[in-house]
Design a protein around this motif. Structure first.
Motif, PDB file in Angstrom:
ATOM      1  N   ARG A 398     -14.702  18.442  32.626  1.00 28.14           N
ATOM      2  CA  ARG A 398     -13.894  19.239  31.776  1.00 28.14           C
ATOM      3  C   ARG A 398     -12.891  19.894  32.910  1.00 28.14           C
ATOM      4  NH1 ARG A 398     -13.798  20.408  26.625  1.00 28.14           N
ATOM      5  NH2 ARG A 398     -15.475  19.450  25.439  1.00 28.14           N
ATOM      6  N   SER A 399     -13.276  20.079  34.204  1.00 28.21           N
ATOM      7  CA  SER A 399     -12.329  20.739  35.317  1.00 28.21           C
ATOM      8  C   SER A 399     -11.483  19.828  35.815  1.00 28.21           C
ATOM      9  CB  SER A 399     -13.396  21.086  36.423  1.00 28.21           C
ATOM     10  OG  SER A 399     -13.647  20.020  37.213  1.00 28.21           O
ATOM     11  N   PHE A 400     -11.392  18.487  35.496  1.00 31.11           N
ATOM     12  CA  PHE A 400     -10.285  17.383  35.859  1.00 31.11           C
ATOM     13  C   PHE A 400      -9.190  17.721  34.877  1.00 31.11           C
ATOM     14  CE2 PHE A 400     -13.949  15.554  38.016  1.00 31.11           C
ATOM     15  CZ  PHE A 400     -13.276  15.199  39.348  1.00 31.11           C
ATOM     16  N   GLY A 401      -9.486  18.430  33.717  1.00 31.29           N
ATOM     17  CA  GLY A 401      -8.309  18.499  32.674  1.00 31.29           C
ATOM     18  C   GLY A 401      -8.652  17.543  31.497  1.00 31.29           C
ATOM     19  N   PHE A 402      -9.776  16.797  31.359  1.00 34.68           N
ATOM     20  CA  PHE A 402     -10.223  16.196  30.221  1.00 34.68           C
ATOM     21  C   PHE A 402     -10.710  16.896  29.139  1.00 34.68           C
ATOM     22  CE2 PHE A 402     -11.071  13.017  33.996  1.00 34.68           C
ATOM     23  CZ  PHE A 402      -9.703  12.376  33.462  1.00 34.68           C
ATOM     24  N   GLY A 403     -10.808  16.560  28.046  1.00 36.60           N
ATOM     25  CA  GLY A 403     -11.437  17.416  26.938  1.00 36.60           C
ATOM     26  C   GLY A 403     -10.739  18.303  26.235  1.00 36.60           C
ATOM     27  N   GLY A 416      -8.170  14.722  23.765  1.00 33.28           N
ATOM     28  CA  GLY A 416      -9.244  13.789  24.051  1.00 33.28           C
ATOM     29  C   GLY A 416     -10.724  14.342  23.651  1.00 33.28           C
ATOM     30  N   LEU A 417     -11.563  13.780  24.409  1.00 31.26           N
ATOM     31  CA  LEU A 417     -12.935  14.261  24.147  1.00 31.26           C
ATOM     32  C   LEU A 417     -13.982  13.845  25.346  1.00 31.26           C
ATOM     33  CD1 LEU A 417     -15.326  15.012  21.958  1.00 31.26           C
ATOM     34  CD2 LEU A 417     -15.427  12.621  21.265  1.00 31.26           C
ATOM     35  N   VAL A 418     -14.772  15.036  25.590  1.00 32.07           N
ATOM     36  CA  VAL A 418     -15.735  14.856  26.488  1.00 32.07           C
ATOM     37  C   VAL A 418     -17.094  15.420  25.866  1.00 32.07           C
ATOM     38  CG1 VAL A 418     -16.673  15.918  28.811  1.00 32.07           C
ATOM     39  CG2 VAL A 418     -14.162  15.522  28.463  1.00 32.07           C
ATOM     40  N   PRO A 419     -17.795  14.532  25.576  1.00 30.99           N
ATOM     41  CA  PRO A 419     -18.962  15.011  24.939  1.00 30.99           C
ATOM     42  C   PRO A 419     -19.954  16.010  25.412  1.00 30.99           C
ATOM     43  CG  PRO A 419     -19.264  12.881  25.366  1.00 30.99           C
ATOM     44  CD  PRO A 419     -17.745  13.101  25.915  1.00 30.99           C
ATOM     45  N   ASN A 420     -20.654  16.923  24.716  1.00 31.16           N
ATOM     46  CA  ASN A 420     -21.566  17.837  25.229  1.00 31.16           C
ATOM     47  C   ASN A 420     -22.850  17.833  24.290  1.00 31.16           C
ATOM     48  OD1 ASN A 420     -20.548  19.311  22.993  1.00 31.16           O
ATOM     49  ND2 ASN A 420     -19.696  20.972  24.550  1.00 31.16           N
ATOM     50  N   ILE A 441     -21.204   6.303  27.939  1.00 33.66           N
ATOM     51  CA  ILE A 441     -20.155   7.124  28.589  1.00 33.66           C
ATOM     52  C   ILE A 441     -20.238   6.998  30.247  1.00 33.66           C
ATOM     53  CG2 ILE A 441     -20.360   8.794  26.682  1.00 33.66           C
ATOM     54  CD1 ILE A 441     -22.172  10.667  28.523  1.00 33.66           C
ATOM     55  N   ALA A 442     -21.161   6.317  30.806  1.00 35.08           N
ATOM     56  CA  ALA A 442     -21.331   6.045  32.013  1.00 35.08           C
ATOM     57  C   ALA A 442     -20.006   5.143  32.573  1.00 35.08           C
ATOM     58  CB  ALA A 442     -22.498   5.426  32.602  1.00 35.08           C
ATOM     59  N   ILE A 443     -19.431   4.093  31.652  1.00 35.35           N
ATOM     60  CA  ILE A 443     -18.617   3.447  32.318  1.00 35.35           C
ATOM     61  C   ILE A 443     -17.156   3.756  31.619  1.00 35.35           C
ATOM     62  CG2 ILE A 443     -20.305   1.588  33.163  1.00 35.35           C
ATOM     63  CD1 ILE A 443     -19.309   0.041  30.231  1.00 35.35           C
ATOM     64  N   GLY A 444     -17.036   4.847  30.790  1.00 37.32           N
ATOM     65  CA  GLY A 444     -15.859   5.135  30.380  1.00 37.32           C
ATOM     66  C   GLY A 444     -15.741   4.618  28.661  1.00 37.32           C
ATOM     67  N   GLU A 445     -16.790   4.270  28.134  1.00 37.16           N
ATOM     68  CA  GLU A 445     -16.701   4.034  26.835  1.00 37.16           C
ATOM     69  C   GLU A 445     -17.400   4.733  26.185  1.00 37.16           C
ATOM     70  OE1 GLU A 445     -14.873   1.512  25.857  1.00 37.16           O
ATOM     71  OE2 GLU A 445     -14.338   0.473  27.685  1.00 37.16           O
ATOM     72  N   GLY A 446     -17.735   4.566  24.719  1.00 44.28           N
ATOM     73  CA  GLY A 446     -18.605   5.312  24.025  1.00 44.28           C
ATOM     74  C   GLY A 446     -17.748   6.335  23.370  1.00 44.28           C
ATOM     75  N   GLU A 447     -18.366   7.652  23.584  1.00 43.73           N
ATOM     76  CA  GLU A 447     -17.420   8.647  22.952  1.00 43.73           C
ATOM     77  C   GLU A 447     -16.485   9.354  23.699  1.00 43.73           C
ATOM     78  OE1 GLU A 447     -21.035   7.547  21.108  1.00 43.73           O
ATOM     79  OE2 GLU A 447     -20.833   8.482  22.753  1.00 43.73           O
ATOM     80  N   ASN A 448     -16.337   8.778  24.969  1.00 42.72           N
ATOM     81  CA  ASN A 448     -15.306   9.328  25.746  1.00 42.72           C
ATOM     82  C   ASN A 448     -13.927   9.089  25.460  1.00 42.72           C
ATOM     83  OD1 ASN A 448     -16.799  10.581  27.895  1.00 42.72           O
ATOM     84  ND2 ASN A 448     -17.102   8.241  28.785  1.00 42.72           N
ATOM     85  N   LEU A 449     -13.155  10.017  25.095  1.00 43.63           N
ATOM     86  CA  LEU A 449     -11.655   9.864  24.745  1.00 43.63           C
ATOM     87  C   LEU A 449     -10.786  10.342  25.872  1.00 43.63           C
ATOM     88  CD1 LEU A 449     -11.636  10.178  20.900  1.00 43.63           C
ATOM     89  CD2 LEU A 449     -11.480   8.100  22.283  1.00 43.63           C
ATOM     90  N   VAL A 450      -9.555   9.961  26.279  1.00 45.77           N
ATOM     91  CA  VAL A 450      -8.532  10.570  26.936  1.00 45.77           C
ATOM     92  C   VAL A 450      -7.075  10.203  26.223  1.00 45.77           C
ATOM     93  CG1 VAL A 450     -10.047  10.592  29.104  1.00 45.77           C
ATOM     94  CG2 VAL A 450      -8.471   8.545  28.390  1.00 45.77           C
ATOM     95  N   VAL A 451      -6.209  11.049  26.924  1.00 47.52           N
ATOM     96  CA  VAL A 451      -4.703  10.564  26.552  1.00 47.52           C
ATOM     97  C   VAL A 451      -4.247  10.279  27.819  1.00 47.52           C
ATOM     98  CG1 VAL A 451      -4.744  12.317  24.372  1.00 47.52           C
ATOM     99  CG2 VAL A 451      -3.937  13.092  26.712  1.00 47.52           C
ATOM    100  N   PRO A 452      -3.221   9.292  27.824  1.00 51.93           N
ATOM    101  CA  PRO A 452      -2.513   8.872  29.170  1.00 51.93           C
ATOM    102  C   PRO A 452      -2.056   9.688  30.043  1.00 51.93           C
ATOM    103  CG  PRO A 452      -1.972   7.513  27.297  1.00 51.93           C
ATOM    104  CD  PRO A 452      -2.533   8.586  26.547  1.00 51.93           C
ATOM    105  N   LEU A 453      -1.665  10.854  29.565  1.00 56.00           N
ATOM    106  CA  LEU A 453      -1.306  12.121  30.471  1.00 56.00           C
ATOM    107  C   LEU A 453      -2.331  12.595  31.155  1.00 56.00           C
ATOM    108  CD1 LEU A 453       1.155  14.244  31.021  1.00 56.00           C
ATOM    109  CD2 LEU A 453       0.185  15.633  29.338  1.00 56.00           C
ATOM    110  N   GLN A 454      -3.755  12.781  30.469  1.00 55.06           N
ATOM    111  CA  GLN A 454      -4.560  13.001  31.488  1.00 55.06           C
ATOM    112  C   GLN A 454      -5.068  12.318  32.495  1.00 55.06           C
ATOM    113  OE1 GLN A 454      -7.370  13.552  28.177  1.00 55.06           O
ATOM    114  NE2 GLN A 454      -7.173  15.801  27.583  1.00 55.06           N
ATOM    115  N   MET A 455      -4.806  10.812  32.455  1.00 50.86           N
ATOM    116  CA  MET A 455      -5.353   9.874  33.331  1.00 50.86           C
ATOM    117  C   MET A 455      -4.256   9.928  34.363  1.00 50.86           C
ATOM    118  SD  MET A 455      -8.050   9.224  32.313  1.00 50.86           S
ATOM    119  CE  MET A 455      -8.260   8.134  33.851  1.00 50.86           C
ATOM    120  N   ALA A 456      -2.729  10.192  34.115  1.00 52.56           N
ATOM    121  CA  ALA A 456      -1.879  10.521  35.150  1.00 52.56           C
ATOM    122  C   ALA A 456      -2.228  11.638  35.919  1.00 52.56           C
ATOM    123  CB  ALA A 456      -0.455  10.374  34.579  1.00 52.56           C
ATOM    124  N   ASN A 457      -2.575  12.771  35.162  1.00 50.95           N
ATOM    125  CA  ASN A 457      -2.928  13.824  35.917  1.00 50.95           C
ATOM    126  C   ASN A 457      -4.141  13.827  36.744  1.00 50.95           C
ATOM    127  OD1 ASN A 457      -2.570  16.931  36.011  1.00 50.95           O
ATOM    128  ND2 ASN A 457      -4.682  16.775  35.375  1.00 50.95           N
TER     129      ASN A 457
END
Length: 604
Positions: A398-403, A416-420, A441-457
């Motif tokens: 989450r400190s990267f701006g995800f979730g 987006g979604l960072v599961p806990n 979730i180890a390889i960015g699949e599963g329940e992880n969700l991001v929006v493109p803006l977060q990935m650019a950030n």
């Protein structure tokens, strides 16, 4: 007995008289409604609408300006012997349209027989030129000048947004009480987010008229008039040339391009595809065009860079690596055998260290890394141990701006979604769960969700070696102004800066010798990037994803590209991202064959 009745009658008479006196006082002194009604025939109140602020790109190129527009207003009581046939001819209405206009007039909340009420809206300059010499033929009708938005380009529509008449629902929620029925308001994008800066402040003029309705000049020499205050201009962070090029590359595709200046968080390009021409949502044909665009199944109004939520795919492995280093469960030299019986992988590699695992996007490596993070043996119960480890992992991610929303200066940003552990407790309905249930979730699949803006950030954060500025689209409010204060603050991750050099090295290797070498590499510019292929619902092809920044040292641009249903990240997304970087740093592409490949769109 008679004396008593006499007293009662006298008291009643006095009480009734008091009631009439109080009512008369209220009407004459406290309530000015009747005064307004009496004055309305002699004094005409006209609103002076302010000029809405202009919008420019980062280099001073005009994006949005104002063009004149007119409303036809009416004081119903003053209509005399209306020649409806001639009226329809002048205003180009059918008789049915005229009848409907009068019916709608009387339904309006603000309607009064003795007050100006809007009758027809959105008359153009051409309309005004045609009718202005005939207006005196129709008693009780008046022209109200205002303006509407126009655009110098068809680009950047999803971020600019549009302006239209305020709705009844919006009026009901307006705590400022500034807006009136018929006012225009920003409905989406920058127009909505910066409404209070762009809108300005309306003025008002009072005109005297004689019994025949002829203008006799200003009331009280203009003593009660107020001048409208123009809205403030905005300078955006967008490079229009880069934006146009990005939209050119995305023609015929669904997806997004977000480019950020890492040193400031300023967004250089914000492409959502497919999109629409913003001029369609302005002027007389707004309603028909809005219905047409809204019904388009390709969803051009859907702002993909901040509303589309995808699994991050393999680009998430960089974040996993940073967290694992911070938690001390691996070092850059840690090697893991690529055991494909545990989880599928691809490419010719077998026993990589961390840099090599990122370069070759090794799935078994990051499966092993996440297990180390989630199962540290803090407690003997494997279920509880996973819960503890997952919540520590979630805090770092989450400190990267995800979730959660980053806070861009646009409405409707998704989180987006960072599961806990709480998420999985709900998902499993109270049943126990552990690493073996959630390892995808180890390889960015599963329940992880991001929006493109977060990935650019995220790309910008790696480029900055551990911090970011909140991405934003406006760099100056008013002439020579500044952005909003929240866009001047640095946000640090929980990861030590020294660990980011590993990510930078690995991302450079991806482009120079890994999955991005064929279409993302540039001559004389060190590009650092990471490919991703995001699983899609069969039978649709996977989504193509790529993030990058360049140059390696003192980076000027960070990019994320998502191309839906386009397959491997090394193809469509990597090609587009490298062309965007090349365009921004060099002014044009030197690789026409890559541009042609993107425009053909044959990625599968």
């Amino acid at each position: 007995m008679n004396e008593g009745r006499k007293d009662i009658i006298q008291v009643l008479v006095i009480l009734i008289a008091l009631v009439f006196l109080i009512k008369l006082f209220a009407i004459q002194v406290l309530d000015n409604k009747y005064e307004k009604l009496a004055d309305s025939n002699a004094i005409l109140r006209q609103v002076d609408y302010p000029v809405r602020g202009l919008i420019y790109d980062r280099n001073g190129k005009l994006l949005v300006y104002n063009t004149p527009e007119y409303d036809l207003q009416v004081i119903y009581k003053e209509i005399k012997n209306l020649d409806s046939a001639e009226f329809c001819k002048v205003f180009r209405l059918t008789r049915e349209e005229l009848r409907t206009a009068f019916k709608e007039l009387k339904k309006k909340k603000e309607y009064s027989r003795v007050k100006l009420t809007t009758f027809l809206t959105k008359l153009s300059n051409d309309d005004f030129a045609r009718i202005q010499d005939r207006l005196d033929d129709f008693d009780g009708f008046y022209i109200q000048a205002r303006s509407t938005r126009s655009y110098t380009t068809s680009a950047f529509a999803n971020a600019l947004g549009y302006v239209s008449e305020i709705s009844k629902n919006q009026l009901g929620k307006d705590s400022t009480r500034v807006y009136k029925q018929g006012d225009y308001i920003g409905q989406s994008g920058i127009e909505a987010y910066y409404e209070k800066y762009l809108s300005g402040q309306r003025g008002v003029r009072y005109k005297m008229r004689d019994v025949d309705g002829i203008d006799k000049g200003s009331f009280k020499d203009g003593e009660l008039d107020t001048v409208s205050i123009p809205g403030q201009n905005l300078t955006t962070t967008i490079d229009l040339d880069l934006q146009l090029y990005g939209e050119f590359l995305m023609q015929g595709k669904s997806g997004s391009i977000v480019a950020i200046e890492p040193a400031t968080g300023e967004i250089l390009a914000f492409v959502s595809g497919p999109s629409y021409d913003p001029n369609m949502l302005s002027g007389k044909y707004y309603s028909a065009n809005f219905k047409f665009i809204s019904s388009d199944t390709s969803k051009p109004l859907f702002n993909r860079p901040l509303m589309a939520q995808y699994r991050p795919g393999s680009i998430f492995k960089i974040a996993q690596a940073m967290v694992a280093l911070q938690e001390g469960v691996i070092t850059p030299e840690t090697r893991v055998v690529c055991n494909r019986s545990i989880i599928n992988c691809h490419g010719a590699h077998s026993n990589e260290d961390l840099r090599g695992a990122i370069t070759h996007s090794c799935n078994p490596y990051f499966h092993n890394v996440l297990r180390r993070m989630l199962n540290k043996g803090k407690v003997n119960d494997p279920f509880e141990d996973t819960r503890i480890g997952l919540d520590e992992w979630s805090k770092h991610i989450r400190s990267f701006g995800f979730g959660s929303p980053l806070g861009i200066d646009l409405p409707n940003e998704k989180s987006g979604l960072v599961p806990n552990s709480n998420f999985y407790d709900r998902a499993y309905g109270g049943r126990p769960w552990k690493f073996s249930n959630i390892y995808s979730i180890a390889i960015g699949e599963g329940e992880n969700l991001v929006v493109p803006l977060q990935m650019a950030n995220f790309a910008a954060t790696v480029a900055n070696r551990g911090y970011f500025y909140t991405p934003h689209l406006v760099k100056s409010i008013g002439d020579g102004g500044k952005p909003l204060p929240q866009y001047l603050d640095k946000h640090y991750t929980t990861i030590d800066t020294s660990y980011f050099i590993v990510a930078v090295d690995a991302m450079q290797n991806v482009v120079q010798g890994g999955t991005g070498q064929y279409r993302a590499s540039l001559k004389d510019i060190i590009v650092c990037g990471k490919t991703g292929t995001v699983e899609n619902n069969p039978p649709m092809a996977d989504h193509s994803v790529f993030i990058a920044f360049a140059p390696r040292d003192n980076p000027k641009i960070a990019v994320s590209v998502y191309v839906e249903d386009a397959g491997q990240g090394a193809r469509a997304a990597a090609s587009i991202a490298s062309l965007i970087i090349e365009k921004y740093l060099l002014g044009a592409t030197q690789r026409k064959h890559i541009e042609d490949y993107v425009l053909r769109g044959d990625f599968l």
